[in-house]
Design a protein around this motif. Structure first.
Motif, short mmCIF file in Angstrom:
data_model
loop_
_atom_site.label_atom_id
_atom_site.label_comp_id
_atom_site.label_asym_id
_atom_site.label_seq_id
_atom_site.Cartn_x
_atom_site.Cartn_y
_atom_site.Cartn_z
N GLN A 354 35.08 44.02 44.50
CA GLN A 354 34.51 44.46 45.76
C GLN A 354 34.70 43.46 46.88
O GLN A 354 34.25 43.68 48.01
N GLN A 355 35.36 42.33 46.60
CA GLN A 355 35.62 41.33 47.63
C GLN A 355 36.69 41.83 48.60
O GLN A 355 37.58 42.59 48.24
N ALA A 356 36.61 41.35 49.85
CA ALA A 356 37.61 41.74 50.85
C ALA A 356 39.01 41.33 50.43
O ALA A 356 39.99 42.02 50.71
N SER A 357 39.13 40.20 49.72
CA SER A 357 40.45 39.72 49.29
C SER A 357 41.07 40.62 48.23
O SER A 357 42.27 40.53 47.96
N SER A 358 40.25 41.48 47.59
CA SER A 358 40.76 42.40 46.55
C SER A 358 41.16 43.75 47.13
O SER A 358 41.49 44.67 46.38
N ARG A 359 41.14 43.87 48.44
CA ARG A 359 41.49 45.12 49.09
C ARG A 359 42.94 45.52 48.77
O ARG A 359 43.78 44.67 48.47
N ILE A 360 43.23 46.80 48.83
CA ILE A 360 44.57 47.32 48.56
C ILE A 360 45.63 46.58 49.37
O ILE A 360 45.37 46.10 50.47
#
Length: 726
Positions: A354-360
């Motif tokens: 759910q971290q921003a760095s894990s975004r698509i």
């Protein structure tokens, strides 16, 4: 965006430069003067629309008046595009002089034959930091500067697998079967489990400095494109013996080099345009399997050149990209942490998803692409290590949503494997065969022809492309918008997600979207389930609505026949994009949404209600009083707070109702809303799929709904004939 200079005349203002660079590049501003940089730049050309089609022309218009109006419109249109070309050439020349002055090089530019957006063009430039400082601070039409994506696609380091018996035979598809294009690292075309399905005459290498026929998969570790092509044909397991009928042809479009990388001189947006036009011209292919993407989270300020190219090509040429959402690596960087970096920071699976760095990853944020994430299959534990995720949960490496403007991304997920971890802190990550999908392997560098030795969203995505290919065979004359709608309409959340607490649902949507698609639900009806589709693709203007009705048999609505019915509605649409815009409504020329009947609501009442509410943007009441899972407004209806189905161009929702609550005619309206275009002629193209399924009861509703629909069509045809006679 470039018009910010109208209100802030200081070219070097932090406000203007931050808007152009974004947070990632702004952290390095000003660039070191002598450092050589390669950056993608976007230039605004036109901030206004082409002339609208002439008004007042009908079948009764005098031929001379009609001819004059059409000639005036044609002249105005030619003048607009001539002005556009003049401005573009002028700005290209200015940039070329600046780059030459600093000893730089323009690596790529979107030429006339390549993808063009109606408001901008793009370049890839290599130049010194001093040159970019001058360019960024002094070129007023510049609106975005980004770093080209880096790639890190999965391959196997330790092959495991076994050879199969020699009595397998792949049967070639019919000559007129659909073509599915695999854009990847090439394919081992003589592989027994692939050879008969490959249309070799259309295989092509699109890499610079390589011959057109250099289409083999040179990637070590079993290849990449070969694995992807195999997963397109064999989405569940590789057959070991006997004959197997290929349902479609595979096209081999090689774009990755021997290192599984896209060279810097290859501009992805231009490359996609070249590939699409080549295969459309030669064989009419409309499905493109694309497991290539960046290795970090996409930017969220505006749509990237690459993703916008997908949107533009999908709208302009009516094609479908099936796109991988990207992978989280084992190790990363401060701004792009890997799984082990998260563990060292105290973030365990699944919280780091759910971290921003894990975004698509770019270009999975494309609104028109069907973006695919990965889930695990079965939980694995052997006393030494165990899989990070439980059964049917998001894979430990699968990137998550939301996409731009809180659109639901990924839309669907499939089995792409998982990582196994030991008890260390941080753990060691491995990929034993028990957690990997079985894929076909290239044998160019040795190893078995098959293996369960690699994981990634790259191998989940072609399983979804397989369904698209099956649908193309079933509906060869229909738009890929329908294939996209039926794939998503068939998707379901796993049991654990359906039973999860309400507070967990936003994270579920971000991780798995609408769920796992099913080829049978996408391509077939059953005795207990019926799916209805629009007979064609419709074009919807802004401030226009299309009202549809599904007649519900009286036998289903009787109080004595009380049973649960699952209702699923999926809208799939495409509209013309504009890259310079920074909101969903500004990005699309026309944007659409849908609304449905209330419980027991009369169809005429429904139609009057939704048309009356047409101008309301957050019209919660239009969703009726069925308990939809997502809802039509971000935080005010539906069962999932913070999620809104209408933020993307794929809008699915579902609910479970009692059969006696259904209206006599279940109504749905698809509504058009104004985006960037003020022209009354701008449209969005759409298709719609609606399903009803009886749950927990032996109710054969397919035949009953089918009979009701046919009776309604016949009644309306008779009514029309009577009107014509009168």
């Amino acid at each position: 965006m470039a018009s910010i200079l109208d209100v802030d005349g200081d070219h070097t203002s932090v406000n203007r430069i931050q808007r152009i660079l974004g947070d990632d590049l702004m952290a390095h501003w000003p660039f070191p003067a002598d450092q050589a940089l390669t950056l993608d730049v976007s230039i605004e050309v036109a901030s206004f629309n082409p002339p609208s089609k002439p008004l007042g022309i009908s079948s009764r218009t005098h031929p001379e008046v009609k001819a004059r109006k059409l000639a005036e419109h044609e002249a105005a249109l030619n003048a607009f595009y001539q002005d556009w070309d003049d401005k573009r050439i002028q700005r290209e020349s200015e940039i070329e002089r600046l780059v030459a002055h600093y000893g730089g090089e323009i690596l790529q530019i979107t030429e006339d034959a390549a993808v063009e957006f109606p408001d901008s063009f793009a370049m890839r430039i290599r130049m010194s930091g001093k040159g970019f400082f001058d360019f960024i601070t002094n070129f007023p039409s510049l609106f975005e500067v980004t770093v080209p994506d880096e790639f890190n696609l999965p391959v196997s380091a330790e092959p495991n697998g076994e050879d199969r018996p020699d009595n397998f035979e792949l049967l070639a598809p019919p000559i007129d079967a659909p073509r599915l294009c695999v854009i990847d690292s090439g394919i081992q075309e003589n592989h027994r489990w692939l050879s008969a399905a490959i249309d070799r005459e259309l295989s092509k290498c699109f890499l610079p400095d390589r011959s057109d026929d250099d289409v083999a998969d040179y990637v070590r570790g079993g290849g990449h494109g070969t694995r992807v092509a195999g997963a397109c044909l064999y989405p569940n397991a590789v057959p070991s013996a006997g004959p197997h009928q290929a349902p479609f042809w595979l096209l081999n479009a090689r774009v990755l080099n021997d290192d599984n990388d896209l060279p810097n001189r290859v501009f992805p947006a231009q490359l996609l345009q070249t590939i699409v036009e080549y295969y459309l011209t030669h064989c009419g292919a409309r499905i493109f399997q694309h497991s290539i993407g960046g290795n970090c989270a996409c930017r969220t300020t505006r749509m990237s050149i690459w993703a916008a190219a997908m949107d533009w090509l999908s709208y302009q040429h009516d094609v479908l990209f099936v796109q991988a959402v990207g992978n989280i690596n084992g190790r990363g960087a401060i701004t792009n942490p890997g799984i082990l970096d998260h563990y060292e920071a105290g973030r365990r699976y699944p919280s780091y998803l759910q971290q921003a760095s894990s975004r698509i990853a770019n270009p999975a944020q494309s609104l028109q692409a069907l973006s695919v994430g990965s889930i695990s299959r079965e939980y694995f534990e052997n006393g030494v290590c165990r899989s990070l995720s439980r059964s049917q949960r998001p894979s430990a490496f699968s990137r998550t949503g939301f996409g731009l403007w809180d659109s639901i991304k990924p839309e669907v997920v499939e089995f792409g494997g998982d990582y196994a971890a030991d008890t260390g802190d941080p753990p060691s990550l491995t990929t034993p065969s028990e957690v990997c999908p079985e894929t076909i392997r290239s044998t160019r560098h040795g190893g078995p022809a098959f293996g369960s030795d690699a994981v990634g969203t790259s191998f989940a995505t072609p399983k979804v492309a397989h369904i698209a290919g099956r649908l193309a065979a079933l509906f060869p004359e229909q738009s890929p918008l329908l294939y996209r709608a039926l794939i998503v309409n068939s998707a379901r959340w796993p049991v654990w997600a359906e039973q999860a607490a309400v507070t967990h649902r936003p994270a579920i949507v971000r991780s798995i979207g609408f769920g796992v698609p099913d080829v049978e639900r996408a391509t077939e009806n059953s005795e207990h389930r019926v799916t209805l589709i629009t007979p064609d693709t419709y074009e919807c203007h802004a401030r226009e609505g299309f009202v549809f009705g599904v007649p519900i048999p009286e036998s289903m609505r009787r109080p004595g026949e009380d049973f649960e019915v699952r209702i699923e509605v999926t809208l799939s649409y495409a509209a013309e994009p504009r890259r310079t815009r920074k909101s969903r409504r500004g990005y699309l020329g026309v944007w659409l949404d849908w609304a449905a009947s209330k419980r027991g609501e009369d169809f005429d009442v429904f139609r009057s209600r939704v048309l009356k509410e047409f101008d309301s943007d957050e019209d919660d009441a239009s969703d009726g009083n069925f308990s939809w899972m997502l809802g039509n407004a971000t935080a005010r209806n539906g069962q999932t707070d913070g999620v809104c189905r209408k933020n993307g161009t794929l809008q699915k929702d579902w609910t479970v109702a009692r059969s006696y609550e259904l209206p006599e005619m279940f109504g749905i309206i698809v509504r058009g809303h104004q985006g960037w275009s003020a022209s009354e002629h701008e449209t969005a193209k759409f298709t719609l799929a609606v399903s009803f399924e009886a749950l927990g009861a032996e109710v054969e509703l397919y035949q009953e709904v089918k009979a009701s629909v046919e009776a309604e069509i016949e009644a309306r045809a008779r009514q029309q004939q009577e009107l014509e006679v009168e």
